[in-house]
Write an enzyme that holds these catalytic residues in place. Structure first.
Site, PDB file in Angstrom:
ATOM      1  N   HIS A 136      -2.467   4.536   0.345  1.00 28.57           N
ATOM      2  CA  HIS A 136      -1.689   5.270   1.253  1.00 28.57           C
ATOM      3  C   HIS A 136      -0.394   5.934   0.686  1.00 28.57           C
ATOM      4  O   HIS A 136       0.315   7.002   1.016  1.00 28.57           O
ATOM      5  CB  HIS A 136      -1.204   4.124   2.736  1.00 28.57           C
ATOM      6  CG  HIS A 136      -0.121   3.339   2.267  1.00 28.57           C
ATOM      7  ND1 HIS A 136      -0.428   1.907   1.603  1.00 28.57           N
ATOM      8  CD2 HIS A 136       1.051   3.320   2.164  1.00 28.57           C
ATOM      9  CE1 HIS A 136       0.750   1.262   1.661  1.00 28.57           C
ATOM     10  NE2 HIS A 136       1.503   2.139   1.949  1.00 28.57           N
ATOM     11  N   ASP A 166      -7.242   0.064   0.188  1.00 29.53           N
ATOM     12  CA  ASP A 166      -6.013   0.684   0.171  1.00 29.53           C
ATOM     13  C   ASP A 166      -5.504   0.576  -1.301  1.00 29.53           C
ATOM     14  O   ASP A 166      -4.292   0.180  -1.740  1.00 29.53           O
ATOM     15  CB  ASP A 166      -4.867  -0.043   0.954  1.00 29.53           C
ATOM     16  CG  ASP A 166      -3.599   0.838   1.200  1.00 29.53           C
ATOM     17  OD1 ASP A 166      -3.783   2.181   0.863  1.00 29.53           O
ATOM     18  OD2 ASP A 166      -2.490   0.265   1.435  1.00 29.53           O
ATOM     19  N   SER A 242       5.527  -0.347  -1.566  1.00 25.89           N
ATOM     20  CA  SER A 242       4.155  -0.154  -1.606  1.00 25.89           C
ATOM     21  C   SER A 242       3.658   0.318  -2.887  1.00 25.89           C
ATOM     22  O   SER A 242       4.146   1.215  -3.653  1.00 25.89           O
ATOM     23  CB  SER A 242       3.583   1.014  -0.647  1.00 25.89           C
ATOM     24  OG  SER A 242       3.396   0.272   0.668  1.00 25.89           O
TER      25      SER A 242
END
Length: 499
Positions: A136, A166, A242
């Site tokens: 993402h 992911d 992230s």
């Protein structure tokens, strides 16, 4: 920012411009701060060192985190992903009013999209510049840049992505880059100290610390087809973290930070990292094949503890065991060939005890189609052991190469039954992820459902491959693509694949 009630689970890249409204946020751990010695939950902090009390003694043993921090900060990079603004012409079918009272013909209109810029983190895992991050963080990006801790900026090449976990693999050109050694997340113990390293709030490498709160967590953030078995930590995780590193006290990578539980979008208690048991396999596949080789056991099931609560479980005596209750065995799967049946309870795979569906999923995902695993299950209170040959989603052991390894720059998935019903379509392949390639250049967007290519009905990845191969042999080398968006808007595109 997407909210999941009653709790919010938030991905951790920081996204600006038009992407902000639909993005997830993330971040990492907070150390104890005190100028004086203070006891907190059987731990204390003094003179800059973390210390813990052993179970055999009331004495405290220091845990030095400086080595782990020093090793990891230089191998964690800041990632900037850019989606360029585009213009595209789409064809819209007439609504009922136009159909009956207008000319009834499709209309065309041009749409302009704003540029989108996102920020996150990544971890260098080899001296030749391979970097692991979250899907993402870079999804749909036209350009990806990685900034090292020493300030050097590199343009990164996307090697491959996997939406189910992911994860993404990118690479920067060069050699002798600082990197983090891959550790084994299976060896992590609940209560063990870990460090989280990333770039929260668009800052340079930041280190925070905490403990492993739980393992094999499934929080349902990625959807039905996701593979989740998170390491839960009380490390503070915030926007921009992230894709950052979760490392143990030895400085080994044990997880990739991905999400937090938060009602606000900033750190509020728990963070979640993808364990290296999953990361190693996914990255190896992306590097070798450009696509993940997903192995399937071929069962549907649930935690036995959950099954015990159902009406169907009344009168059945499973004793005090834990495991995965098999509710269905899929035709053509390795499980059915090995004799596993509905009603069996799987208790171990390759000698590893299995208590939950999440643990079973994490164990199987480490394998490729064709691998043989030893499964132990209970039936009528008797223990059985069988060897199961794992297969892929096509029911064989062949290597699957996603179309994303071609110039299309996309991966595809089957259309969900409820979407088919809503759109009144009987087939099609939906774009699961989209990066730089001829499809994005033509203005096609993620989630578009391809129904036909050059008049060929598209029902599988194989149909896309065949259509692509046929078109490459034609003089024009053009794909005439027709399909529909989940909103019901139909569109047609002419896509050149000529080099």
């Amino acid at each position: 920012m997407k909210q999941l009630s009653p709790k919010s689970f938030i991905l951790g890249s920081l996204v600006t411009a038009a992407i902000v409204a639909g993005s997830y946020y993330l971040s990492v751990i907070r150390p104890v701060k005190s100028e004086k010695t203070s006891i907190v939950s059987n731990t204390f902090y003094t003179e800059g060192a973390y210390s813990v009390r052993t179970s055999q003694s009331s004495a405290y043993q220091p845990v030095d985190l400086t080595k782990a921090a020093g090793t990891s900060v230089h191998a964690v990079v800041h990632i900037k992903s850019t989606i360029k603004g585009k213009s595209q012409v789409i064809q819209e079918m007439p609504d009922l009013f136009d159909y009956f009272f207008g000319n009834g013909r499709p209309s065309q209109r041009e749409i302009f999209t704003e540029p989108q810029v996102g920020y996150g983190s990544g971890v260098i895992i080899s001296k030749d510049g391979y970097i692991v991050t979250n899907n993402h963080v870079i999804e749909n990006a036209d350009q990806v840049e990685a900034t090292l801790n020493d300030g050097r900026i590199f343009t990164a090449k996307v090697i491959g992505t996997d939406t189910s976990t992911d994860l993404a693999l990118i690479q920067i050109e060069g050699d002798e880059f600082p990197f983090i050694k891959m550790g084994n997340s299976d060896n992590l113990q609940v209560g063990e100290w870990v460090l989280a390293v990333g770039n929260p709030f668009n800052l340079t490498s930041t280190v925070t610390a905490g403990v492993v709160s739980a393992k094999a967590r499934k929080i349902g953030i990625y959807g039905k087809e996701s593979i989740e078995s998170f390491i839960q930590t009380d490390a503070a995780i915030n926007r921009g973290n992230s894709g950052g590193a979760l490392v143990n006290v030895e400085g080994e990578l044990v997880g990739i930070n991905s999400a937090i539980e938060s009602p606000t979008g900033t750190y509020a208690g728990y963070g979640f990292a993808i364990p290296t048991t999953i990361v190693k396999k996914v990255i190896a596949d992306l590097k070798e094949f450009g696509a993940v080789q997903r192995a399937l056991l071929g069962i549907m099931g649930m935690d036995l503890t959950d099954y015990r609560q159902l009406e169907d479980a009344k009168g059945k005596d499973f004793g005090s065991i834990d495991g995965v209750y098999v509710s269905e065995v899929q035709e053509g799967s390795g499980a059915i060939s090995a004799g596993i049946k509905a009603g069996d309870v799987i208790i171990s795979v390759d000698g590893k005890k299995i208590k939950t569906m999440t643990e079973l999923q994490e164990t199987i995902v480490q394998h490729r189609p064709g691998d043989v695993v030893k499964v132990v299950y209970l039936r009528d209170k008797k223990e059985h052991s069988v060897s199961v040959t794992l297969k892929n989603s096509q029911g064989n052991t062949n290597v699957q190469k996603n179309v994303e390894t071609t110039i299309l720059g996309a991966t595809f998935k089957d259309v969900e039954p409820d979407v088919k019903s809503k759109l009144n379509i009987g087939y099609g392949m939906q774009i699961a992820s989209l990066k730089k390639g001829v499809l994005s250049d033509a203005g096609i967007r993620k989630d578009f459902i391809i129904l036909k290519i050059n008049s060929r009905q598209i029902k599988s990845n194989g149909d896309i491959d065949n259509a692509l191969q046929e078109a490459s042999k034609m003089p024009e080398q053009v794909l005439f693509i027709s399909g529909i968006y989940p909103t019901g808007v139909r569109a047609n595109y002419a896509v050149s694949i000529a080099e």
